[in-house]
Structures are given as C-alpha cells and as structure tokens.
Design an enzyme around this catalytic site. Structure first.
Site, PDB file in Angstrom:
ATOM      1  N   ASP A 178       5.954  13.801   5.783  1.00 55.94           N
ATOM      2  CA  ASP A 178       6.537  12.639   5.133  1.00 55.94           C
ATOM      3  C   ASP A 178       5.864  11.414   5.748  1.00 55.94           C
ATOM      4  O   ASP A 178       5.979  11.181   6.951  1.00 55.94           O
ATOM      5  CB  ASP A 178       8.045  12.642   5.424  1.00 55.94           C
ATOM      6  N   ASP A 183       6.790   7.846   1.398  1.00 62.13           N
ATOM      7  CA  ASP A 183       8.035   7.085   1.417  1.00 62.13           C
ATOM      8  C   ASP A 183       7.871   5.741   0.696  1.00 62.13           C
ATOM      9  O   ASP A 183       6.862   5.053   0.881  1.00 62.13           O
ATOM     10  CB  ASP A 183       8.401   6.846   2.889  1.00 62.13           C
ATOM     11  N   GLU A 194       7.260   8.598  -3.588  1.00 66.29           N
ATOM     12  CA  GLU A 194       8.637   8.168  -3.872  1.00 66.29           C
ATOM     13  C   GLU A 194       8.502   6.797  -4.524  1.00 66.29           C
ATOM     14  O   GLU A 194       8.126   5.818  -3.864  1.00 66.29           O
ATOM     15  CB  GLU A 194       9.464   8.060  -2.586  1.00 66.29           C
ATOM     16  N   HIS A 250      17.643  13.762   0.526  1.00 70.44           N
ATOM     17  CA  HIS A 250      18.418  13.304   1.687  1.00 70.44           C
ATOM     18  C   HIS A 250      19.031  11.918   1.509  1.00 70.44           C
ATOM     19  O   HIS A 250      19.672  11.417   2.429  1.00 70.44           O
ATOM     20  CB  HIS A 250      17.509  13.318   2.915  1.00 70.44           C
ATOM     21  N   ASP A 251      18.769  11.295   0.366  1.00 71.27           N
ATOM     22  CA  ASP A 251      19.314   9.956   0.111  1.00 71.27           C
ATOM     23  C   ASP A 251      20.394   9.947  -0.964  1.00 71.27           C
ATOM     24  O   ASP A 251      21.114   8.961  -1.115  1.00 71.27           O
ATOM     25  CB  ASP A 251      18.209   9.005  -0.376  1.00 71.27           C
TER      26      ASP A 251
END
Ligand code: GLC
Ligand code: CA
Length: 557
Positions: free
Chosen positions: A98, A207, A272, A334-335
C-alpha cells in the site's frame, strides 16, 4: 494481445494489524501473515494487498508513514517483509503493498526539516502558504490561505509557528501533503516505488491517488450545495472540490508512475480514486491503458441489493472500462462498513453478491473476514482508536447511521476470527489492540470449514471455478435479456467457451428456460436441473457452462 496477469487476478486485502498475531502482543504482524499464507492460497485468491506496515507513529495506523523503506517494529523487520514476499511467490501468488504517495507523517524526517524554517533544503517539499492578512483583526495570526476543506471536514490548512505559514493536509492534520510540483519530491517518491519493486513486490494499491496535485494558483473552491461527500463525488462540506483534487497534473503523473513501474515488468497499480467515472477513467491513461492499471470503482460500495441496481451498474462499468481496461469490484475495505452490514448481516445475500463479484468481468477485491461474513462491531466514538470519530464526537452517532456513514473505522477493523478459542484464535494476548467481535464462536474460519454451505466454502468453491474457467477471468460480458423480474443474468465468453450466470435477487422461486451443457455451481440444491430449465429458489444463483462444441456432439449422437 494477451491479457496481463493483473487483469485476470483476484485480490484479498489484509489489514496486518488485525490478521494474525505471531508473538502475542495483541497486534497482528508480518510473521502472522506468513503463517496464514496456506489458508489464503487454499482460498484461491491470487494477489494479497497488505495495508501499510512501514515505520509510522500509527496515528492513522500506518497511513502516516515516517520511513517508506523500513518496517514498523510492531509488525516485524525488513527481513520479515522480504520473507513474506518470498513465501507468497513460492505459492505462485502475488503481493502488493500500500503506497501512500500523497502525504507522509508529520514525524517524517522530511517534514520535520521542512517545518523547521523557510529556507532549509526541504523547505519546498510540502505545501506551504503564507497566511492571508487579516486586516480586521490586527495582531492576530493571518487567515488560512484559501477556503479548501480537507477530506475529513474542516480546513486542511494547519499553522506552523516555526515558519509563520500554513501547510496543507488533504486528510488529517498529522498527514501533511507532499509537494509534487517540486521535482526532488517526485524523484524521491518514484525511487521509493522502485525500491520495493526491486525487492520483488508485484505492484501497489495507491492511497488517495487523486489528491496528489492541487491547483497551482490555490484558487478558492466554488460553493456547492452538498454536505457530505459520496463514493463518486468528493465534493462536500458545501464546496465543490474543484481545485484541491482530480487535477490534470495527477492524470499525467499516473503515466509517469506507470513508466517507472514498467521498468520492472508487469506490475499492478491500483488507484484509490474518488470521483465520477469520467475522472476515474482519466487516471488509467489513453486507450492503451498507459496510466494506472486499475482504479477502484467505488459506487458499488453503496450498492442496493436488487437485480436492477446491479444490471445498471454493470452496464455503466462495462461502458467505462472496455478492453484493455479492467474494472475492479469491491464491496468493502478498511474505511467503509463491512459489505454484509448493508444487507442486514444476511449470509444468503452475501453469497449472492460474492457470486456476482467472482463471476462478473473485473478483478474482485475482498477484505479480510468478508469471506466468513464478519460483521461490524459497534464501538463508542469516545473510545475509538481511529482518529476520525474524534473529529465528530459532538455529533450523535445515530446521525451517521441514518446517512449510512461509518465514521468509526475501528468497527470494521476488528481481529480476524480464526476459530472459537480465546480471542478467536487471533492472538493469545490478554488484550488485543481492538476487541474481538462477540460473534466469533459462530463466525470463524474453523467452524465454516466444517459446514459445506457456509459463506467460506461457497467462496472457496466459486474461486475454484473462477481459477479454472478462462472465460470468467478474461471473457467478454453480455447481459442476458428476457429474464424474470428480480433475476440478473450475464454470459462470459472467450473463444468457444461460454458461461452464463443467473442470480435471483428475489425471495420468490423463478423458472428459466436456457440451454446448457453442465451446471458448474448452484447456491441451493440442484434438484430439477434438466439442461433446459433452471429452477432458482429465492436468493439463489447458478453458473452454467454453455459449450457450443459439446452441444453439437450431443446433437450428433
Ligand atoms: C485512504 C486510506 C485510509 C487513510 C487515508 C489517509 O483513504 O484508505 O485508511 O486513512 O487514505 O491516508
Ligand atoms: Ca504481534
């Protein structure tokens, strides 16, 4: 042109802190992931995406990096990271890291130096602006440089007295944005990417890649009548996010990054990105796909459980990501709230959406625990470890529930539920970093292995089919018309191979006339399958092989 591996792959996201704790300090770690690789291999996903485990003060649990080429001690060592890469590859799998390119931690040596004065060598590595004079309030510190709002609400400008200036941060105050208009920054970040690719990593999840560049003139954002950002529209807090994200320079940078990653062969770059599909599409480069290899399509995170919704969604996605582009189907991360939360924790419905995800044209990406139906764990804002809820603790949580926002991301980050023993087999520590969900005695890997109809075994079976059938990995997709209400159907085709998938989102039984040669999979029992009609129970689905050559043979007999 042959389809690159990363367009045929399947992705499993690991949040390392919560996956498996090898040394019983209550925190998951890299050695823990290594110990669970056989489980993942057996599950059938090819690519593992590991959320950040680099050196970090962990103020945003690794999304605040203080050293990109070192490992946070709680997760392990560089040697563990190299072992992990090696062990994944030994199993014929892939691993992606990531990469947080937009910002560092405010504890990163670069930022400490940058903040120290206006004329140090790194003075321009972050985004610094002078305060605007505030003539009405003499003697008071000047105003923020412009009206931009951070992604988490409130101004993203933060004052540093050392320089008497503001720095910009797109996310939280301790995550200052790097200045990509400075060529040294760009070079340093591309070299970090090269560092890990050189170590054998198969690519990156990137990210908040869409916020990298900001308007060169720092113009004010215009007003917009929109309170909260949505999955496809990053504007909110009553302004249109016109100048602080999705800038043309970021589209161009995607190509530069791709060129750097191409030096190492076929690597995955998965962005993302928050924006409408036209915008997302621009990060993928020209028709030849010379930008990022993929971008998440986040509309689906807010899915509605019905056939029409998915039919329309697939049509839109197909129109925007034609060959050689490949969409990514993701229901949770995870968000965001766990996918099963959106369907009332209903396991049968979960089977159906994953059946879609694993057979539609696109790269499926699932979040650890999703394969066993792990659910959100409600926790009070005040006790949250996640920094975000602390920004909103004066608003009662039910307000967010009403608009369907998961503000406290701790709820979706609880330890993986491996078995029915202490701490769900995640760790034998007295206290795990986040509490284990109370439902772990029923919802865990070991239990679900025993039950042929469990979500876990359904996903394993589907993955097996996906991994055997080329048409499911790289075939074209055609929506089937003329199906009963509530039923979604599509075919996947490559050469002579054809597979049709029928999914009944309705609770009522449906009968469908269709010629097929073999039934590869059916969610409910297989009664009445006579190769011409399919009986689907409520919330049932079927995968049918429709082989033209086989059919001819049958006719000749
Ligand atoms: C991304 C990550 C999220 C993180 C944020 C800031 O949205 O997925 O977890 O907090 O970026 O890096
Ligand atoms: Ca540990």
């Amino acid at each position: 042109m042959t389809t690159p591996w990363y367009h045929k792959t399947s992705i499993y996201q690991i949040y390392p802190r919560s996956f498996y704790d090898s040394n019983n300090d209550g925190i998951g770690d890299l050695k823990g992931i290594i110990q669970k690789l056989d489980y993942l291999h057996e599950l059938g996903f090819e690519t593992l995406w590991i959320s950040p485990f680099f050196s970090s003060p962990q103020a945003d649990f690794g999304y605040d990096i203080s050293n990109y080429t070192d490992i946070a001690s709680e997760y392990g060592t560089m040697d563990d990271a190299l072992q992990l890469i090696d062990q994944v590859h030994k199993r014929g799998m892939k691993i992606i890291f990531d990469m947080v390119m937009n910002h560092t931690s405010d504890q990163h040596a670069w930022f400490l130096e940058s903040r120290s004065s206006r004329d140090n060598p790194k003075a321009d590595w972050y985004i610094w602006r002078d305060p605007l004079p505030s003539p009405l309030r003499r003697g008071v510190r000047g105003e923020v440089p412009n009206n931009w709002k951070s992604m988490t609400g409130g101004s993203g400008w933060h004052y540093a007295k050392e320089r008497d200036q503001y720095y910009w941060s797109s996310f939280l105050p301790f995550q200052p944005d790097l200045n990509y208009r400075n060529s040294e920054v760009k070079k340093a970040m591309l070299n970090i990417v090269r560092f890990w690719l050189g170590k054998g990593v198969d690519g990156f999840r990137l990210d908040i890649f869409n916020v990298l560049y900001k308007d060169a003139e720092f113009r004010n954002n215009p007003f917009a009548f929109q309170l909260t950002p949505t999955e496809t529209n990053p504007s909110g807090f009553f302004q249109k996010a016109k100048y602080n994200l999705n800038q043309p320079e970021s589209f161009a940078f995607a190509k530069e990054l791709r060129a750097a990653s191409n030096e190492f062969g076929d690597k995955i770059l998965l962005g993302e990105i928050y924006g409408d599909r036209q915008t997302t599409r621009r990060f993928l480069g020209d028709e030849t796909n010379n930008g990022l290899t993929h971008a998440f399509d986040f509309e689906i995170l807010a899915f509605k459980f019905n056939a029409n919704y998915f039919r329309e969604l697939i049509k839109k996605i197909e129109a925007h990501y034609p060959n050689p582009l490949m969409p990514v189907y993701v229901f949770g991360n995870h968000d965001r709230r766990r996918s099963i939360n959106r369907i009332g924790d209903d396991l049968q419905k979960a089977k159906l959406i994953h059946m879609l995800q694993l057979t539609v044209r696109g790269v499926p990406c699932i979040y650890y625990g999703e394969e066993i139906g792990m659910t959100n764990l409600k926790q009070p804002f005040a006790a949250a470890l996640d920094p975000i809820p602390h920004k909103f603790k004066f608003i009662p949580p039910f307000v967010f529930d009403m608009i369907g926002l998961t503000i406290n991301r701790d709820e979706v980050r609880t330890p993986m539920q491996w078995d029915g023993t202490k701490n769900a087999g995640f760790s034998s520590a007295e206290k795990t970093w986040l509490p284990v969900h109370g439902n772990y005695k029923e919802i865990n890997v070991e239990e679900e292995y025993k039950d042929a109809n469990s979500l876990l075994n359904t996903i394993r079976a589907l993955m097996k089919i996906r991994n055997e059938e080329t048409s499911l990995q790289e075939g074209t997709l055609e929506i089937l018309d003329g199906l009963p209400n509530g039923v979604l159907g599509y075919s996947r085709k490559i050469g002579e191979e054809k597979i049709s998938v029928l999914l009944n989102f309705d609770n009522l039984e449906k009968k469908i006339r269709i010629n097929f040669s073999t039934c590869l999979f059916k969610l409910s029992d297989r009664k009445d399958l006579d190769k011409k009609t399919v009986h689907l129970n409520g919330l049932d689905g079927v995968i049918l092989k429709i082989s033209t050559t086989e059919r001819k043979k049958a006719e000749e007999l």
